[in-house]
Design an enzyme around this catalytic site. Sequence first.
Site, PDB file in Angstrom:
ATOM      1  N   HIS A 262       0.807  -1.139   0.062  1.00 40.39           N
ATOM      2  CA  HIS A 262       0.174  -0.112  -0.147  1.00 40.39           C
ATOM      3  C   HIS A 262       1.009   1.248  -0.227  1.00 40.39           C
ATOM      4  O   HIS A 262       0.475   2.148  -0.728  1.00 40.39           O
ATOM      5  CB  HIS A 262      -0.981   0.038   1.239  1.00 40.39           C
ATOM      6  CG  HIS A 262      -2.021  -1.230   1.068  1.00 40.39           C
ATOM      7  ND1 HIS A 262      -2.127  -2.094   2.086  1.00 40.39           N
ATOM      8  CD2 HIS A 262      -2.987  -1.309   0.075  1.00 40.39           C
ATOM      9  CE1 HIS A 262      -3.329  -2.722   1.562  1.00 40.39           C
ATOM     10  NE2 HIS A 262      -3.766  -2.449   0.401  1.00 40.39           N
TER      11      HIS A 262
ATOM     12  N   ASP B  65      -5.916   0.416  -7.471  1.00 36.42           N
ATOM     13  CA  ASP B  65      -5.684  -0.413  -6.416  1.00 36.42           C
ATOM     14  C   ASP B  65      -6.706  -1.804  -6.767  1.00 36.42           C
ATOM     15  O   ASP B  65      -7.410  -2.348  -6.263  1.00 36.42           O
ATOM     16  CB  ASP B  65      -6.053  -0.258  -4.998  1.00 36.42           C
ATOM     17  CG  ASP B  65      -5.597  -1.211  -4.154  1.00 36.42           C
ATOM     18  OD1 ASP B  65      -4.780  -2.444  -4.454  1.00 36.42           O
ATOM     19  OD2 ASP B  65      -5.951  -1.036  -2.855  1.00 36.42           O
TER      20      ASP B  65
HETATM   21  N1  SAM Z   1      -3.598  -5.520  -3.539  1.00 37.87           N
HETATM   22  C1  SAM Z   1      -4.407  -6.299  -4.246  1.00 37.87           C
HETATM   23  C2  SAM Z   1      -3.853  -7.192  -5.007  1.00 37.87           C
HETATM   24  O1  SAM Z   1      -3.445  -7.115  -6.091  1.00 37.87           O
HETATM   25  O2  SAM Z   1      -3.651  -8.508  -4.560  1.00 37.87           O
HETATM   26  C3  SAM Z   1      -5.740  -5.742  -4.555  1.00 37.87           C
HETATM   27  C4  SAM Z   1      -6.635  -5.306  -3.457  1.00 37.87           C
HETATM   28  S1  SAM Z   1      -8.158  -4.634  -3.614  1.00 37.87           S
HETATM   29  C5  SAM Z   1      -8.948  -5.830  -2.605  1.00 37.87           C
HETATM   30  C6  SAM Z   1      -8.816  -5.184  -4.988  1.00 37.87           C
HETATM   31  C7  SAM Z   1     -10.156  -4.669  -5.266  1.00 37.87           C
HETATM   32  O3  SAM Z   1     -10.591  -4.254  -6.552  1.00 37.87           O
HETATM   33  C8  SAM Z   1     -11.424  -5.508  -4.980  1.00 37.87           C
HETATM   34  O4  SAM Z   1     -11.883  -5.268  -3.782  1.00 37.87           O
HETATM   35  C9  SAM Z   1     -12.277  -5.815  -6.089  1.00 37.87           C
HETATM   36  O5  SAM Z   1     -13.643  -5.848  -5.504  1.00 37.87           O
HETATM   37  C10 SAM Z   1     -12.165  -4.594  -6.562  1.00 37.87           C
HETATM   38  N2  SAM Z   1     -12.457  -4.451  -8.170  1.00 37.87           N
HETATM   39  C11 SAM Z   1     -12.327  -5.290  -9.114  1.00 37.87           C
HETATM   40  N3  SAM Z   1     -12.887  -5.078 -10.037  1.00 37.87           N
HETATM   41  C12 SAM Z   1     -13.283  -3.933 -10.033  1.00 37.87           C
HETATM   42  C13 SAM Z   1     -13.974  -3.090 -11.059  1.00 37.87           C
HETATM   43  N4  SAM Z   1     -14.235  -3.410 -12.276  1.00 37.87           N
HETATM   44  N5  SAM Z   1     -14.244  -1.673 -10.518  1.00 37.87           N
HETATM   45  C14 SAM Z   1     -14.069  -1.496  -9.372  1.00 37.87           C
HETATM   46  N6  SAM Z   1     -13.503  -2.297  -8.390  1.00 37.87           N
HETATM   47  C15 SAM Z   1     -13.016  -3.582  -8.941  1.00 37.87           C
END
Ligand code: SAM
Length: 272
Positions: free
Chosen positions: A60, A152
């Site tokens: 982060h 992220d």
């Molecule tokens: N640090 C992380 C990794 O690469 O392992 C990423 C963490 S974060 C939890 C990723 C987030 O992106 C998830 O909570 C997921 O729900 C969100 N996400 C995935 N696709 C998305 C989209 N199209 N729009 C918004 N959020 C999205």
Amino acid sequence: MFFSEKQSKGTELRIKIKKVLFRKKTKFQLVEIFDSLDWGKVLAIDSLFMVTEKDEFFYHESLVHPLLSTIKKPSKVLIIGGGDGGALKEVLKHPVKEVTQVEIDEEVFKACKNFFPWANKAYKDKRVKIIFEDARDFIKKVKEKFDAIILDTSDPVGPAKVFYTEDFYENLKKILKKDGGISLQAESPIFHLKVIKKIYNILNKKFQSIFPYLSPMPTYPGGLWLYFLVFKRKKSIIKPIRIPKKTKYYNRDIHETCFKIPEFLKKSLKTL
Ligand code: SAM
């Protein structure tokens, strides 16, 4: 009991779990939170490590600070994804006025707020506005422009596939102020060179300045993680204007060294 992530065809990372705290198949993905022996609480999405309490700060802080430290007035920041609140807690260490976060899955947000104290605290901050929507739709219709955009996002499977397309970056450019910048996570240089080249190729077509940089990340595939910092304008140096307080990894020395790229990666990025 063990939780195991298949990092590649021949490699798994397996950690001992003390207790399953949360498990739900949401509309978008499988969301799990465990308490583990060595890594504290762990968030996994679709059986992949997203966050562990023990090493989240590498990821982060690396995702957020090299970008925000180089932007004079990071007043308006957009975070895409990042429902666990880890990137948000780092963004709030800067003199930001407004942070908009667009997360597709409200269940990730709710579960993380419940189990990770940093998320609970960050989401209470008055400067934060959270929107539950697919980021692809949000960026097409939003009228505001941002000083900084932080991606992220998850790996290129499921709802996160959209983040690996030219269209997405074209639309992202439209909502970035002319002196603004974007930081994004770009997977493992050990296991994902094909995806890395694909992202780099797209960024090269769309942005004037692209800076790859690295950090350690013990629970992600290969233990080493790549990020890109990109700007609309041509830039040659990316010196920090201010260094945030209360970090565990990032400081002035890290800022200066994280942009030094090893030979195998330089070669690989040149082979486009
Ligand atoms: N640090 C992380 C990794 O690469 O392992 C990423 C963490 S974060 C939890 C990723 C987030 O992106 C998830 O909570 C997921 O729900 C969100 N996400 C995935 N696709 C998305 C989209 N199209 N729009 C918004 N959020 C999205």
